[in-house]
Enzyme design. Structure first.
Site, PDB file in Angstrom:
ATOM      1  CG  ASN A  18      17.737 -52.911 -27.087  1.00  0.00           C
ATOM      2  OD1 ASN A  18      18.823 -52.889 -26.524  1.00  0.00           O
ATOM      3  ND2 ASN A  18      17.199 -54.037 -27.507  1.00  0.00           N
ATOM      4  CE  LYS A  57      18.003 -54.663 -32.450  1.00  0.00           C
ATOM      5  NZ  LYS A  57      17.601 -56.049 -32.086  1.00  0.00           N
ATOM      6  NE  ARG A  69      17.906 -56.182 -23.971  1.00  0.00           N
ATOM      7  CZ  ARG A  69      18.909 -56.751 -24.615  1.00  0.00           C
ATOM      8  NH1 ARG A  69      19.555 -56.092 -25.570  1.00  0.00           N
ATOM      9  NH2 ARG A  69      19.289 -57.968 -24.324  1.00  0.00           N
ATOM     10  CG  HIS A 113      16.960 -63.725 -23.880  1.00  0.00           C
ATOM     11  ND1 HIS A 113      17.714 -64.861 -24.146  1.00  0.00           N
ATOM     12  CD2 HIS A 113      17.379 -62.798 -24.770  1.00  0.00           C
ATOM     13  CE1 HIS A 113      18.534 -64.628 -25.150  1.00  0.00           C
ATOM     14  NE2 HIS A 113      18.348 -63.383 -25.549  1.00  0.00           N
ATOM     15  CG  LEU A 132      15.210 -71.292 -29.606  1.00  0.00           C
ATOM     16  CD1 LEU A 132      14.830 -72.516 -30.421  1.00  0.00           C
ATOM     17  CD2 LEU A 132      16.359 -71.608 -28.657  1.00  0.00           C
ATOM     18  NE  ARG A 136      26.563 -63.949 -26.775  1.00  0.00           N
ATOM     19  CZ  ARG A 136      25.411 -63.309 -26.610  1.00  0.00           C
ATOM     20  NH1 ARG A 136      24.306 -63.992 -26.369  1.00  0.00           N
ATOM     21  NH2 ARG A 136      25.369 -62.003 -26.677  1.00  0.00           N
ATOM     22  N   GLY A 180      13.374 -65.347 -33.100  1.00  0.00           N
ATOM     23  CA  GLY A 180      13.391 -65.468 -34.559  1.00  0.00           C
ATOM     24  C   GLY A 180      13.487 -66.897 -35.055  1.00  0.00           C
ATOM     25  N   GLY A 239      12.949 -69.735 -33.052  1.00  0.00           N
ATOM     26  CA  GLY A 239      11.857 -70.496 -32.447  1.00  0.00           C
ATOM     27  C   GLY A 239      10.528 -70.276 -33.126  1.00  0.00           C
ATOM     28  CD  GLU A 241      13.327 -59.211 -26.071  1.00  0.00           C
ATOM     29  OE1 GLU A 241      14.143 -59.259 -25.133  1.00  0.00           O
ATOM     30  OE2 GLU A 241      13.624 -59.392 -27.259  1.00  0.00           O
TER      31      GLU A 241
END
Length: 394
Positions: free
Chosen positions: A9, A16, A87, A176, A205, A237, A327, A329, A381
């Site tokens: 990723n 990552k 990704r 996402h 989230l 953001r 993280g 949520g 993911e």
């Protein structure tokens, strides 16, 4: 035996990675190469519970992947890799599913650079570096945008001149998507429902945040738009704001378009409103200590989220479950409590004990039996990318 999938990723200055067996779902190693291109560039990996840091000063993506290759060889994992799954943030309208990488696929990813100028170039660099260092191995591209390509035109079109869509691709794409696919399957399994007969509201989230309406396994609406800036309030953001903010700040502050975009992307959200941090945990801690600004920030965050979830419900017709993931949520009982209470108009009733229990990897329902279901489901993911890649090379 080569059965494992290497997941990459690539961000603009980070990479990552993980090695996963898609059958057993075991993750053997994970890590992050960060601050790429700088003297402080490092690879931090976690293997069998132990962290190791390797300095790769001034190396960019190519050097980082070479370093990851060395780490995999040292841990005896290199010869177990059957394919590499990448990704890719933006696939435009060209991709409705994951695909094996070929020259035409790389060109399509390149063609989407105007839609994702920060992400797609890095994704391409990762693919090309992996092709160099893992010659002969299949490479798969897993697109964030693919899941949302089932949205109807009424959900993805903007009310602007239609030729902007036909000529420039100006529309809502959503992101996402890999997480939403994983969460949809997991939530339906936990609920004991068939995916093709379920209506879900999902809130993903994290520092980046979005929400989506998923009907019968397909995305029908989402909050992120042409870019990941749209929709919910996030770490840095702003989410959705009056578009005339651009001209207002130009006139009042003398900002250029790029400067306003930088403010909305990097200096807004939790960070901008709280003046404390982009990390929700730090804002919650400040609120617990009595900071009125932190309390206000959390109120705005939850109100915006609940309002947009309510709007997404229009595309479902009914709500079988409200799902929190990511993280924040998965771990913030405070955010979940505030949002579920705001969603009380739909009949949601929080069970405080269950809400406190579902944290740090614990999953399950957080509402009372007498009302609609709200629940916590952990996303993965990387595992979704591994599954897709393994399916493509069979």
């Amino acid at each position: 035996m080569k059965t494992n999938i290497l997941i990459l990723n690539c961000g603009s200055s980070s990479l990552k990675f993980a090695v996963i067996d898609p059958t057993s779902e075991q993750e053997f190693i994970s890590g992050l190469a960060e601050r790429l291109g700088s003297p402080e560039a490092v690879i931090v990996s976690k293997f069998q519970g132990e962290k190791t840091t390797i300095n790769i000063a001034d190396e960019a993506h190519d050097g980082a992947i070479a370093g990851v290759l060395d780490v995999l060889k040292e841990k005896g994992l290199f010869d177990t890799i059957a394919a590499v799954g990448h990704r890719v943030v933006h696939g435009g309208e060209a991709f409705t599913a994951s695909t094996l990488v070929a020259e035409d696929v790389k060109k399509a990813i390149s063609d989407c650079i105007p839609l994702a100028p920060l992400h797609n170039p890095a994704n391409l660099l990762g693919i090309e570096a992996a092709e160099k260092h893992f010659p002969g191995l299949p490479q798969a591209a897993v697109f964030d945008t693919a899941f949302h390509q089932t949205m109807p035109a009424q959900a993805y079109l903007y009310p602007v001149p239609y030729e902007y869509y036909t000529d420039l691709g100006l529309r809502k794409y959503g992101f996402h998507g890999t997480s939403y696919r994983f969460i949809t399957a997991s939530a339906c399994e936990m609920l004991g429902r068939k995916t093709e007969e379920t209506a879900l509201l999902i809130a993903h989230l994290g520092n980046g945040a979005s929400a989506a309406a998923v009907l019968n396994g397909e995305g029908v609406d989402t909050t992120m738009g042409l870019t990941p800036l749209d929709g919910l309030m996030m770490g840095t953001r702003s989410g959705s704001v009056d578009p005339n903010i651009f001209t207002f700040l130009r006139d009042q502050k003398g900002y250029s378009l790029d400067e306003v975009a930088s403010v909305l992307n990097k200096k807004s959200g939790l960070l901008g409103l709280s003046q404390i941090s982009n990390d929700c945990r730090a804002v919650e801690e400040a609120a617990a200590e009595g900071s009125k600004q932190a309390l206000l920030t959390l109120d705005v965050y939850c109100y915006v989220l609940a309002k947009q979830l309510a709007g997404l419900a229009i595309g479902l017709g009914r709500i079988d479950a409200l799902v929190f993931t990511g993280g924040i949520g998965e771990n913030s009982e405070l955010i979940r409590r505030k949002v579920v209470e705001l969603m009380g108009i739909f009949g949601f009733k929080l069970d405080n004990d269950l809400n406190l229990k579902q944290r740090f990897g614990a999953e399950g329902v957080i509402t009372a039996e007498s009302g609609p279901v709200a629940m916590v489901v952990s996303t993965n993911e990387e595992l979704m990318i591994a599954r897709d890649t393994a399916s493509l090379i069979k």
